[in-house]
Design an enzyme around this catalytic site. Sequence first.
Site, short mmCIF file in Angstrom:
data_model
loop_
_atom_site.label_atom_id
_atom_site.label_comp_id
_atom_site.label_asym_id
_atom_site.label_seq_id
_atom_site.Cartn_x
_atom_site.Cartn_y
_atom_site.Cartn_z
N ASP B 404 1.08 -1.24 0.00
CA ASP B 404 0.12 0.03 -0.05
C ASP B 404 0.77 1.33 -0.01
O ASP B 404 1.97 1.04 0.26
CB ASP B 404 -0.79 -0.23 1.38
CG ASP B 404 -1.78 1.07 1.61
OD1 ASP B 404 -2.17 1.50 0.39
OD2 ASP B 404 -1.62 1.44 2.47
N LYS B 405 0.50 2.42 -0.48
CA LYS B 405 1.17 3.52 -0.57
C LYS B 405 0.99 4.15 0.85
O LYS B 405 1.99 4.38 1.57
CB LYS B 405 1.18 4.59 -1.86
CG LYS B 405 1.90 5.57 -1.67
CD LYS B 405 1.80 6.48 -2.89
CE LYS B 405 0.73 7.46 -2.86
NZ LYS B 405 1.05 8.30 -1.78
N GLU B 518 -7.51 14.94 7.13
CA GLU B 518 -8.50 15.97 7.84
C GLU B 518 -7.85 16.90 9.05
O GLU B 518 -7.89 17.98 9.20
CB GLU B 518 -9.78 15.27 8.35
CG GLU B 518 -10.35 14.60 7.36
CD GLU B 518 -11.93 14.55 7.55
OE1 GLU B 518 -11.99 13.84 8.79
OE2 GLU B 518 -12.75 14.73 6.81
N PHE B 560 -17.56 10.40 3.84
CA PHE B 560 -16.52 10.10 2.65
C PHE B 560 -16.76 8.53 2.47
O PHE B 560 -16.91 7.72 3.47
CB PHE B 560 -15.14 10.49 3.36
CG PHE B 560 -14.09 10.09 2.48
CD1 PHE B 560 -13.66 10.81 1.41
CD2 PHE B 560 -13.36 8.73 2.56
CE1 PHE B 560 -12.66 10.39 0.67
CE2 PHE B 560 -12.44 8.33 1.77
CZ PHE B 560 -12.01 9.16 0.92
N LYS B 583 -15.24 18.42 -0.07
CA LYS B 583 -13.76 18.37 -0.36
C LYS B 583 -13.72 16.85 -0.95
O LYS B 583 -14.29 16.14 -0.57
CB LYS B 583 -13.07 18.87 0.70
CG LYS B 583 -13.07 17.64 1.92
CD LYS B 583 -11.74 18.24 2.77
CE LYS B 583 -11.48 16.81 3.77
NZ LYS B 583 -12.23 17.29 5.03
N ARG B 614 -0.50 14.99 -1.53
CA ARG B 614 -1.84 14.84 -1.55
C ARG B 614 -2.64 15.76 -1.98
O ARG B 614 -2.53 16.83 -1.25
CB ARG B 614 -2.24 13.83 -0.46
CG ARG B 614 -1.51 12.47 -0.08
CD ARG B 614 -1.61 12.20 1.19
NE ARG B 614 -3.00 11.82 1.45
CZ ARG B 614 -3.24 10.41 1.36
NH1 ARG B 614 -2.65 9.78 0.88
NH2 ARG B 614 -4.60 9.92 1.40
N ASP B 836 -1.46 -0.87 5.75
CA ASP B 836 -1.73 -0.46 7.20
C ASP B 836 -3.21 -0.11 7.47
O ASP B 836 -3.72 -0.01 8.55
CB ASP B 836 -1.00 0.64 7.64
CG ASP B 836 -1.31 1.90 6.92
OD1 ASP B 836 -1.89 1.84 5.80
OD2 ASP B 836 -1.50 3.02 7.39
N ASP B 840 -6.68 -2.01 3.07
CA ASP B 840 -5.86 -3.27 2.90
C ASP B 840 -5.96 -4.47 3.05
O ASP B 840 -5.40 -5.66 3.03
CB ASP B 840 -4.25 -2.65 3.10
CG ASP B 840 -3.97 -1.45 2.78
OD1 ASP B 840 -4.11 -1.12 1.56
OD2 ASP B 840 -3.54 -0.56 3.69
#
Lengths: 341, 1149
Positions: B404-405, B518, B560, B583, B614, B836, B840
Amino acid sequence: MKKQTETLNRPDNTAFTQQRLPAWQPMLSAGIVIPGFVVIGLAFIGIGVALFVTSQNIQVLERDYTGVEQNSDNDCSRCLNRTNCVCAVQFNLAKQLEGPVFFYYGLSNYFQNHRKYGVSRDDYQLSGDTYYFENPEDDCIPYQYDSRNRPIVPCGSKANSLFNDTFRLYRLVGGQKKQVPFDGKGIAWWTDYNLKYRNPTLVDGSLAKAFNGTVKPVNWPKPVYELDTSDSSNNGFLNQDFLVWMRRAALPGFRKLYRRISEGEYADGLPTGNYSLEINYNYPVHGFDGRKKVFFSNVSWMGGKNQFLGIAYLVVGSLCIVMSLVMLIVYAKYRFPDEDS
Amino acid sequence: MLRRGLNRLCGGDEKRVDSRTIYVGHRPCPPTEAFIPPKFCDNRIVSSKYTVWNFLPKNLFEQFRRIANFYFLIIFLVQVIVDTPTSPVTSGLPLFFVITVTAIKQGYEDWLRHKADKEVNKYPAIRLENGQRARTYSENIKVGDVVEVVEDETFPCDLILLQSSRDDGTCFVTTASLDGESNHKTHYTVPDMEKDLESLSATIECEQPQPDLYKFVGRMHIYKHDQETFVRSLGPENLLLKGATLKNTKKIYAVALYTGMETKMALNYQGKSQKRSAVEKSINGFLLVYLSILVSKALVCTSLKYWWQSREGQDEPWYNQKTQKERDTYKFLKMFTDFLSFMVLFNFIIPVSMYVTVEMQKFLGSFFITWDKDFFDPEIEEGALVNTSDLNEELGQVEYVFTDKTGTLTQNNMEFIECCIDGFQYKNRDSCSELDGFCVTDGPISKLQEKAGREKEELFLRALCLCHTVQVKEPGPDERTELDQVDQVDGLDQVDGLHRPLAQAQEERGFIASSPDEVALVKGAMKYGFTFLGLESKTMKIKNRQNDIESYDLLHVLNFDPVRRRMSVIVRSRTGETMLFCKGADSSIFPRVKQEEVDRIRTHVERNATEGYRTLCVAYKRLSPEEFAEAEERLQEARLALQDRDEKLTAVYNQVETDMSLIGATAVEDRLQEEAAETMEALQGAGMKVWVLTGDKMETAKSTCYACRLFQRGTELLELTVRTLEGGRRREERLYELLQDYHKKAVQDAPPAKPGVTRSWATAQQEYGFIIDGATLSLVLNPADANSSRYKSLFLQICQNCCAVLCCRMAPLQKAQIVRMVKNCKGSPITLSIGDGANDVSMILEAHVGIGIKGKEGRQAVRNSDYALPKLKHLKKLLLAHGHLYYVRIAHLVQYFFYKNLCFILPQFLYQFFCGYSQQPLYDAAYLTMYNICFTSMPILAYSLLEQHICIEVLMDNAILYRDIAKNANLRWGPFLYWTVLGVFQGLMFFFGVRFLFSNPALQDNGQVFGNWSYGTTVFTILVFTVTLKLALDTRHWTWINHFVIWGSLCFYVFFSFFWGGIIWPFLRQQRLYFVFANMLSSVSAWLTIILLILLSLLPDILLMVFRKPKTHVRQKPRLTSAGAPKSPRASARPLLMRTFSDESNTVC
């Protein structure tokens, strides 16, 4: 770094938990192996030579008296299909057989190591437990009870098949037969005689009475308490021939110690001359293609004559030397620059 | 996620449709209706498997379901029933031992579970009965009971919050014991709840229990005598989970919803599916070989026996007559029992103890991972966690790493870097914080006035302050009073003098949010002068730059989710204006705003993205009262839906979030993890292919890949994204074309790959990187047209030839899909997933080895992983050092076990040729039984735990060493054949060496002869010494434990033999070994034979070692030759032992 804060979660910092136990890390390098091989090789060759010479020096006189073939030196072929037959083996010693001389009998194609045969015995009986005199182990079947349902002591095929040829050795001196005395003591393992096997406690001072209510094994001519009536310490289960027989041979071709010749004028060995071995031929082996032999042999520190060990040591020893040479060549040619860098 | 999918498949369908109805307080509702109390399970938690009564049968049954145990049971039964050469004790005892140890272990574990269950079930609880508080135990609570819970107590079952002692109808909860998240979460009472619970008459309709901790849908019908019924929607925010703890709230009342085994906690206890390691498959393969050896040996012996017996005189010589029973037995039955007897005689070739040893090795070995202090992270004060010990060796076999990134490659420690408002760039620099907090840099697009209008600025900052789900962390109870006072003063009026303490209070104020982005945004806004003060009873308070408090009513939060990739809030300001702030990712915002605004901001966003930040875009929209009313109605409707609520909600959200105007964009930096680049480089050096699977956008992910050195300067990138597919024609055609093109480049034109592991390492070959995005991937994996496999295989081939693959814009399930695809491709490579976050979990579960990072996104990944590490950098050691060592250890363990049993049983087999095929055992029963249990088990166990054939530092420094063991190198048929040949050779040596010795059984100088047990004991002595010394030869790392165990076993063998032969054992029917061993040792010839045969048996190994050595390890250990003089192992070990641990003590290494 916040290393000062020791917490409960922190793993123990010990050599063991961190897989950092001090360790010796040997590497078999040419520097060790080549000299090692040379040393081992030389040692083995040395031992091999010693073994080989020793073995060479052991004298063995071996005679087959089965009587299957017609032989000039014995007349046992006439006993082949008879019982209670006496025959004799003649032999001549050109050289003195150094003493002490051990006299073995040998059987071949005889499977004393057969499983069924091996378990067919009752160790409780043999240790003198009279309870088992009346109730022999089931392993002894078919030699547990006789046809009239009386318990057999000692039970089982092993005891039943006790080797019962007997031998007498005569030295022929000027046409006279002179008996060579046999020593039958100490031919069985000391522990067997003294610890493992036990006669039952005497009843009224008599061994025979202790065997009351039992019968002799089917094939035996006489009961166990009459195996050696002349010597009470060699009677019953403690009879040395019986003990020797009860120790099973490892292979189908085997020999067992019968007597030693170490008394009187024969303490230094059997002198040169002609001998006649008189045999009470009782034991049938013809039915299963077996052979019977006798051996007169002396022994050394390594036991009886056996060329194998000496030759094996010589071969392995020289193999080690050859390998070390090969390694030396290989290393000299290819590896030494690597090792140096 | 997979599990849920499975549940759905496995007949969960009808249940899901079904919903349960609960009568609050067991009162019939409406009161007139007939009340049929529905039946639910009680609140007892039963995690234990056994009771006192069923322990024995159930445990035995479960143990004998294992194929190995069953096999040994069969052997044992054969021994009991058929007349076999060895007594049932020889195989019964080890089996009994194994079964007992396992049973004790499982019994103990179950006892612990019982204890834990009891603790949970007897937990005191307070229940409201007819308005009275009644004390009871947790286990007595029934669905529908109203329960009181006070502060710091855990909830006895899953509850719906009815009433809280806090004024705003909230309570705080920590779910540390459920998912490890220790922050306080806010839960809400059911809206418009009556104060008097006694008169409350309501039913709750909710879905059937399901394990997802974060999902819940239900609705509550509240009946009032005078009015019509209310319907209120219930969501996860109303649900209090069993196992969670009440915090910062004096007490609450809640109604029990799911009890006992139906609580979400209990449902989550269901074990994960078992992962089996590749080594186990190898073991099974070898087992088959040995089983066939066993069967063929038995067959050979049986047929030879009958052939031999058919010769005249051999079947039944007079001295060994058969019993009547034997004569009467039907011949074929006899043959069959003979066959079984031979099987029993040779069955030791497959040892029970191997399973025990392998399991012990795995269990104990995993401790070294938890103990490793290098895995200890001082920040979270935790080390590595091993959830399963079955996969230790798999860590040494990894070929594909899926990472994962966010949070894995990067720290997930967000920092607000810059923002862009209306096309103007604002960069935050601590050094030049001006009065208004803004510092304008000369961004490439900055225009003359260099600033956006003040109004826009403030709107943007307000949006940042409002559009989130961040909570303000409450200060601890002791500080509270003090701060309350400050707040009170603060609340009355703004006095300049009070500014400073207030600011301090704010500094200390922590923010809690589900996503660190956030927090970064809220903190960023704070730097620019807008501070979020908190959310109280649906009112958000912010302090603006003039230090005025503005408050907004929070009307709706449009949550979200990773599909929409955006979130919104609808707020109403004091002036009555209703506004929607939204957003989200640029791709999800840009289509929903006016196009001319997009152009101004897009360049900024893209530039930020390529720098590895990001980016989020912020938009807003004013809602007219009519619009709002409509939206509210639809939202309400969707929220009350029991089925497909999520889908309906999403539809409404999408409808509301349109025609917005874009105000700006933010850039948040996510720093790389410590040593991320080094780790990735090491993994690639070790021959692993690294795939980055991220939900992030391509540019960001690409820059992270460059930063991690997954892509190098020279790497040619092959892109397969929505952008490259654009080009007028049909996308499928274009896709196929591109795939063909890339395939040609990366696969066909590449120099022919050498088979095996050495491929392309360090050669000056063009390296390729591959980039694909989620949309394209789904096109590849699930194409519309039929020839689907065509794309897939092309894609796979390309990927296999690329050094790194980046998959961006991935949905969690797509991640799992990719892992599955690679896992199932040709050669079935071993895959590892590391991640993490909750997103994932699916790939962690799917991969052969799943690794969770103990990151900031909760503990879900950790809970579902096989291994959990604090940081990415630890992966290097876990794989290169631990994985490598475990693999080598277990491979050696397995091979050695087969080898030592082969040369154990081969002489016994050969002996049959010399004993008339009578199944005569060569060794005594005690030796047969103890060989694997006592004489040879400990050295190999110690070896398999402690061996470091190459020391850890070297392994870490030379990643390339990992390739030596790739593709199960040590357990392939080649090495297996070597070990088997070695075993056969040694077995032949042992048997025939002693056979020739015994050609004259007079081996003592007193002329006495040796019998068959002396023969067997001689062979056995050579055997035990040889296999132990063989292990000693293989041991490269002699710690004191190895010394102790190896020499100790040999001593034990000698001691035991003396002891066993020294006593007449009353329980033995036959004193077969009485003084056999001692007598053997009194023979010089026996000694010489033993020495000779041991040396001869080890000779090939020594030679092989010497000739092979310089090739492999010369470069790593130049110092060693001098360190290890073989003649004095003790001498060289002693001084080291006396030292305490320090780094210098490893200098031998």
